[in-house]
Design an enzyme around this catalytic site. Structure first.
Site, short mmCIF file in Angstrom:
data_model
loop_
_atom_site.label_atom_id
_atom_site.label_comp_id
_atom_site.label_asym_id
_atom_site.label_seq_id
_atom_site.Cartn_x
_atom_site.Cartn_y
_atom_site.Cartn_z
N TYR B 211 0.84 -1.07 -0.01
CA TYR B 211 -0.07 -0.01 -0.02
C TYR B 211 0.97 1.29 -0.04
O TYR B 211 1.89 1.31 0.82
CB TYR B 211 -0.91 0.08 1.09
CG TYR B 211 -1.90 -1.16 1.34
CD1 TYR B 211 -1.50 -2.24 1.73
CD2 TYR B 211 -3.27 -0.85 1.03
CE1 TYR B 211 -2.80 -3.37 1.69
CE2 TYR B 211 -4.23 -1.74 0.98
CZ TYR B 211 -3.66 -3.27 1.67
OH TYR B 211 -4.82 -4.07 1.56
N HIS B 219 -5.78 2.55 -1.28
CA HIS B 219 -5.83 0.86 -1.92
C HIS B 219 -4.44 0.57 -2.21
O HIS B 219 -3.65 1.61 -2.42
CB HIS B 219 -6.67 1.00 -3.16
CG HIS B 219 -8.15 1.36 -3.13
ND1 HIS B 219 -8.98 0.10 -2.41
CD2 HIS B 219 -8.85 2.22 -3.27
CE1 HIS B 219 -10.20 0.83 -2.32
NE2 HIS B 219 -10.18 2.03 -2.87
N LYS B 250 -4.04 -3.29 -9.74
CA LYS B 250 -2.91 -3.19 -8.99
C LYS B 250 -1.80 -3.67 -10.08
O LYS B 250 -2.13 -4.43 -11.10
CB LYS B 250 -2.69 -4.22 -7.91
CG LYS B 250 -3.87 -3.94 -6.95
CD LYS B 250 -3.80 -4.82 -5.72
CE LYS B 250 -5.43 -4.97 -5.02
NZ LYS B 250 -5.88 -3.55 -4.68
#
EC number: 4.6.1.16
Lengths: 460, 282
Positions: B211, B219, B250
């Site tokens: 993170y 997020h 991600k």
């Protein structure tokens, strides 16, 4: 640019009208400021995901938000556990395992004073004497309330013995107060007011109960996680690392005539093995002759000519498969961690502690740090063989091919725990070989009638 | 909130896992050292849910090791400490402790009672306001406040995380050796030193989630997988990792210790190399 095949992957989900697949909020850390929404009865909706920032920037606005979130978290976690004297339940920790009350022991000792020292064996013997599990180590003095409906075992002296995980869960919830026994302290017992020392802290309870009687952190994470969701959990026979738990009433298929596979490998492997030796000894041998042979090129399904079977498909049926419904040989022994340790009951299942029904789910707990690879076919096969046959039943299953396949004939849930984070996987023994597409009425019925519904089958 | 606990902080080692039980320690480590751990306890306020959890906090072995190496914390064998603590408990301590609990319980119940009283008064005031706007029908009712509930017995407060603590000191024998960590530890410390907050990543099929800031507000950006320098990585793992990462917005991050680590360390260079993989979707 949208990925076309990615859309296709999502298609089954979007077809699910029941909307059961939703975002699991516990997947990621949530903002504790939303906790008030939960505790406030007027607003019973959970926070929505995605109300976070992308990355930190040096604005005051963001810093304030973060401080507020942390403060909310701090406040929530600092909340003390309060017990109302009206419904306070007091329990005592028994470091040596289940034993009769001190008063009873004392009277016994006067007659027979040679067995005053308590070893673990003695404790186990005592446990069987008073009819509770030898792993139980906390007894409630005034058991009352809903929690004892599904947990605990009563002894003759009206005390309810709790297993370590049960006691710890109730303590965490704030429904139980565990006391140190007076014998653990150095307090003078001349002014003996019973067996109570001081209340145990949560910290002390973890240190005393964790690791006791096979309770690992991973198992406890699964236990409390499901308990919080309302499920009822019982230890399964496979809990102990002892040789092999007894079979759970599965003699349904015993009458299947067994040929010579006793000597060979059993279960999944047995079937594979057997297929190689004798499956295609019917008419032709594809290894030496042509796959299809002469004379049947047009022999697809023809409803008018019932006498001609669907030979082409049958000949093309080359991939070995086995029928999970017909068990042939005794199962391989399961090895930890691939072994059922919890029996789980849905909240809706009528449950009686003294006579637990067939469990709705069976769970094996796996530590992701100790077991880093996927289970082998052998391990998985043994695990599935250890569960009873659970064929797809009911009208819906008859109708929906894909639900039938997904349900499978045996199933087990793997709970993979990585440092407190639990992922659940359902493993089903699907019998694709039993679903002959060429025999079905309309051929491939497609996802429209097959249905991709993820809804769990109704409880039997 | 900005409270700093006395350092070093004790980390409880119980049955192979590392735990924190004090909320002040948890907040402090989160704020100052970017160590979040995983909350695993039930919140007594709202026990039937899994979205918000409470103490204790479970630390990854990597986190415990990092804190000990930084000198911020030390590891205590909790079972032994508790047993010794109880053995040292004398009758007088016990009486004092019980009295403490009693008085705290009384205080808590008094606090609750006043809070209830306040709430009740607020509600009454609101009701009165409503009534005042209406036509005055009956003046009698207003002058008769509902008698306060006096039959509420005082609640008892259970005091956790503050039972008689043994005087375990960093130099004492309670301090066990270092936490044993997986080979991904160098990558963990590297990312941590770059300001990332790391948490267990199995949910996303990786080793850690990285993170950019506190997970409470941000997020995660990366799915982290560690590898040895000469390790052969399966192309399938790279594709599936990259694909999964892109699917959940991600990046897939591969990293490990460089082969000639000792040499470059001597030159003061960074010895960890990281690569991020993204599904291009052309």
């Amino acid at each position: 640019m949208a990925d076309v095949d990615e859309e296709a992957i999502h298609l089954p989900d979007s077809q699910d009208s029941s909307g059961q697949i939703e975002v699991d909020l516990s997947d990621e850390t949530q903002d504790f400021r939303f906790l008030s929404l939960l505790s406030d009865n007027t607003q019973a909706t959970l926070p929505r995901r995605g109300e976070k920032d992308f990355e930190p920037n040096p604005t005051l606005y963001q810093a304030d938000g973060l401080t507020a979130s942390r403060q909310a978290m701090h406040n929530a976690l600092a909340y003390p556990r309060l017990h109302n004297p009206k419904n306070k339940i007091i329990a005592v920790y028994a470091p040596d395992g289940p034993a009769p009350p001190a008063s009873v022991l004392a009277s016994k000792d006067s007659s027979k004073s040679d067995d005053t020292h308590k070893t673990l064996d003695a404790a186990a013997a005592a446990a069987t004497n008073i009819g509770v599990s030898p792993h139980a180590c906390v007894y409630a003095l005034n058991p009352k309330g809903q929690y004892f409906r599904t947990m605990g075992q009563a002894d003759r002296w009206n005390r309810v013995w709790l297993l370590p995980e049960e006691a710890l869960y109730l303590l965490e919830r704030g429904n139980l107060e565990i006391w140190w026994p007076l014998s653990s302290t150095s307090c003078a017992d001349d002014n003996n007011q019973g067996e109570l020392g001081v209340p145990m802290s949560l910290q002390a309870a973890y240190s005393c109960l964790m690791g006791r009687g096979g309770l690992t952190m991973e198992r406890f994470s699964v236990f409390t996680g499901l308990k919080r969701l309302g499920y009822t959990l019982l230890r399964a026979p496979g809990w102990d690392e002892a040789p092999e738990p007894e079979k759970e009433g599965e003699d349904l298929q015993k009458d299947v005539v067994n040929e010579s596979s006793n000597s060979g490998p059993s279960g999944l492997f047995g079937w594979l093995f057997q297929w190689i030796t004798d499956s295609h000894s019917k008419s032709i041998n594809p290894a030496t002759g042509p796959l299809i042979g002469l004379g049947i090129h047009r022999s697809y399904r023809e409803p008018s000519l019932i006498t001609i079977p669907v030979d082409i498909y049958r000949r093309l049926d080359l991939i070995p498969w086995y029928d999970p419904a017909a068990r042939k040989a005794p199962a391989e022994p399961t090895k930890p961690p691939f072994r059922v340790v919890f029996h789980v009951y849905k909240p809706s299942t009528p449950f009686r502690k003294t006579a637990p029904p067939e469990p709705d789910f069976r769970i094996a707990v796996i530590d992701a740090r100790a077991q880093t690879t996927l289970p082998t076919l052998l391990q998985l096969g043994a695990l599935l063989e250890s569960t009873p046959l659970d064929p797809p039943r009911g009208e819906k299953m008859e109708r929906m091919l894909y639900m039938r396949l997904r349900h499978g004939y045996r199933n087990v849930i793997l709970a993979v725990v990585d440092q407190g984070v639990v992922s659940y996987l359902r493993i089903g023994d699907a019998a694709f070989g039993k679903e002959k597409m060429y025999k079905s009425k309309a051929g491939l019925s497609g996802p429209k009638t097959g249905g991709y519904s993820r809804s769990k089958p109704k409880a039997r | 909130m900005d409270f700093t606990p006395s350092l070093p902080i004790p980390i409880s080692f119980i049955s192979g896992s590392y735990f924190l039980f004090s909320i002040d320690d948890v907040t402090y480590l989160r704020r100052e050292h970017h160590i979040c751990g995983v909350l695993i306890g039930t919140l007594p306020q709202i026990p039937q849910q899994n979205v918000f959890l409470g103490l204790p906090l479970q630390l990854m072995p990597e986190e415990a090791r990092l804190l000990v190496e930084k000198g911020v914390a030390y590891i205590v064998d909790e079972a032994k400490a508790q047993r010794d603590g109880m053995k040292a408990l004398m009758e007088a301590d016990r009486q004092r402790y019980l009295q403490d609990l009693e008085s705290q319980g009384l205080q808590a119940s008094r606090l609750q009672a006043t809070r209830r009283e306040q709430q009740r008064e607020e509600v009454l005031k609101k009701m009165e306001k409503k009534k005042a706007t209406k036509v005055k029908k009956d003046s009698e009712q207003k002058q008769q406040p509902v008698p306060a509930h006096t039959d509420d017995a005082p609640s008892d407060l259970e005091m956790f995380a503050s039972s008689p603590q043994p005087a375990a000191t960093p130099s004492g024998e309670g301090q066990s050796s270092q936490a044993s960590v997986p080979p991904s530890y160098p990558l963990f410390t590297h990312l941590h030193s770059q300001g990332y907050y790391l948490s267990p990543g199995l949910r996303f099929g990786c080793q850690y989630l990285a993170y950019p800031g506190d997970p409470l507000r941000f997020h995660s950006h990366f799915l982290v997988a560690s590898a040895e320098w000469d390790e052969e990585i399966k192309l399938m793992d790279v594709v599936s990792g990259g694909r999964l990462g892109t699917g959940v917005k991600k990046g897939f991050l591969l990293g490990g210790v460089e082969k000639n680590a000792e040499k470059s360390q001597a030159e003061g260079q960074d010895t960890i190399r990281t690569f991020s993989i993204e599904w291009a979707g052309m």
